[in-house]
Design a protein around this motif. Structure first.
Motif, PDB file in Angstrom:
ATOM      1  N   SER A 264      -0.205 -18.575  -3.464  1.00  0.00           N
ATOM      2  CA  SER A 264      -0.902 -17.785  -4.466  1.00  0.00           C
ATOM      3  C   SER A 264      -0.284 -17.993  -5.829  1.00  0.00           C
ATOM      4  O   SER A 264       0.896 -18.325  -5.954  1.00  0.00           O
ATOM      5  CB  SER A 264      -0.858 -16.297  -4.099  1.00  0.00           C
ATOM      6  OG  SER A 264       0.472 -15.828  -4.093  1.00  0.00           O
ATOM      7  N   LYS A 265      -1.103 -17.809  -6.831  1.00  0.00           N
ATOM      8  CA  LYS A 265      -0.661 -17.855  -8.215  1.00  0.00           C
ATOM      9  C   LYS A 265      -1.092 -16.537  -8.834  1.00  0.00           C
ATOM     10  O   LYS A 265      -2.255 -16.148  -8.727  1.00  0.00           O
ATOM     11  CB  LYS A 265      -1.321 -19.031  -8.937  1.00  0.00           C
ATOM     12  CG  LYS A 265      -0.917 -19.162 -10.376  1.00  0.00           C
ATOM     13  CD  LYS A 265      -1.626 -20.342 -11.022  1.00  0.00           C
ATOM     14  CE  LYS A 265      -1.351 -20.353 -12.523  1.00  0.00           C
ATOM     15  NZ  LYS A 265      -2.236 -21.289 -13.205  1.00  0.00           N
TER      16      LYS A 265
ATOM     17  N   TYR B 192      -5.802 -17.813  -4.713  1.00  0.00           N
ATOM     18  CA  TYR B 192      -5.258 -18.399  -3.485  1.00  0.00           C
ATOM     19  C   TYR B 192      -5.840 -19.776  -3.228  1.00  0.00           C
ATOM     20  O   TYR B 192      -6.980 -20.066  -3.582  1.00  0.00           O
ATOM     21  CB  TYR B 192      -5.580 -17.513  -2.276  1.00  0.00           C
ATOM     22  CG  TYR B 192      -4.702 -16.308  -2.169  1.00  0.00           C
ATOM     23  CD1 TYR B 192      -3.525 -16.339  -1.422  1.00  0.00           C
ATOM     24  CD2 TYR B 192      -5.041 -15.122  -2.812  1.00  0.00           C
ATOM     25  CE1 TYR B 192      -2.711 -15.220  -1.321  1.00  0.00           C
ATOM     26  CE2 TYR B 192      -4.230 -14.006  -2.710  1.00  0.00           C
ATOM     27  CZ  TYR B 192      -3.074 -14.066  -1.962  1.00  0.00           C
ATOM     28  OH  TYR B 192      -2.263 -12.964  -1.869  1.00  0.00           O
ATOM     29  N   ALA B 193      -5.036 -20.608  -2.563  1.00  0.00           N
ATOM     30  CA  ALA B 193      -5.465 -21.921  -2.098  1.00  0.00           C
ATOM     31  C   ALA B 193      -4.655 -22.272  -0.856  1.00  0.00           C
ATOM     32  O   ALA B 193      -3.640 -21.628  -0.558  1.00  0.00           O
ATOM     33  CB  ALA B 193      -5.251 -22.980  -3.177  1.00  0.00           C
TER      34      ALA B 193
ATOM     35  N   LEU C  41      -8.581 -22.359  -7.365  1.00  0.00           N
ATOM     36  CA  LEU C  41      -7.999 -21.176  -6.743  1.00  0.00           C
ATOM     37  C   LEU C  41      -9.100 -20.157  -6.523  1.00  0.00           C
ATOM     38  O   LEU C  41      -9.991 -20.004  -7.366  1.00  0.00           O
ATOM     39  CB  LEU C  41      -6.913 -20.570  -7.646  1.00  0.00           C
ATOM     40  CG  LEU C  41      -5.680 -21.435  -7.907  1.00  0.00           C
ATOM     41  CD1 LEU C  41      -4.792 -20.778  -8.951  1.00  0.00           C
ATOM     42  CD2 LEU C  41      -4.907 -21.654  -6.623  1.00  0.00           C
TER      43      LEU C  41
END
Length: 149
Positions: free
Chosen positions: A56-57, A64-65, A24
């Motif tokens: 997003s986490k 983000y990824a 991420l």
């Protein structure tokens, strides 16, 4: 013309496309490495998340990824999410068509006909090239990753 929003969004997406699977990216790192104002990038990534192109986490270790493989995301998708229709004028748009108030003969309007050709040429390039293609073009010797989760 591509706006700064569109340009920064493309830069951020290329950045994400180059990350290792499962990694991420922090917004600040993306901003710093791509010369993008962080506050503007937050807004851009939010729009890309709402469109399903990134996820997003939150919290520690968050970031983000890409939400889809890079080869499945067209450059045209990204540009449309951030900058809207590709057509230079609304009467030439496929997705946001609206007739001009000052046109009496749309079918014979030389301006509209030329702008439809321009729109089609732009769409042909952007819709037939993926985010993975962009990444490969800028980093030809690098191993490419196409999916992050």
């Amino acid at each position: 013309m591509l706006t700064n929003k569109g340009k920064y969004g493309l830069k951020a997406m290329v950045h994400l496309a180059g990350m290792e699977p499962g990694a991420l990216a922090q917004v600040q790192d993306i901003a710093d490495q791509n010369n993008i104002p962080k506050k503007f990038l937050d807004q851009i990534l939010s729009e890309l998340r709402n469109a399903g192109l990134v996820f997003s986490k939150k919290g520690k270790g968050g970031g983000y990824a890409l939400a889809q493989p890079a080869h499945k995301i067209s450059v045209g998708q990204i540009v449309r999410v951030l900058d809207g229709p590709l057509a230079p004028i609304q009467c030439a748009s496929v997705t946001a068509y609206r007739p001009c108030d000052d046109c009496g003969d749309e079918k014979g309007c030389a301006v509209r006909l030329m702008m439809v050709k321009a729109r089609n040429a732009i769409a042909d390039v952007l819709d037939n090239h993926s985010l993975a293609d962009m990444r490969a073009q800028s980093n030809p010797d690098e191993t490419h990753f196409s999916y992050h989760i």
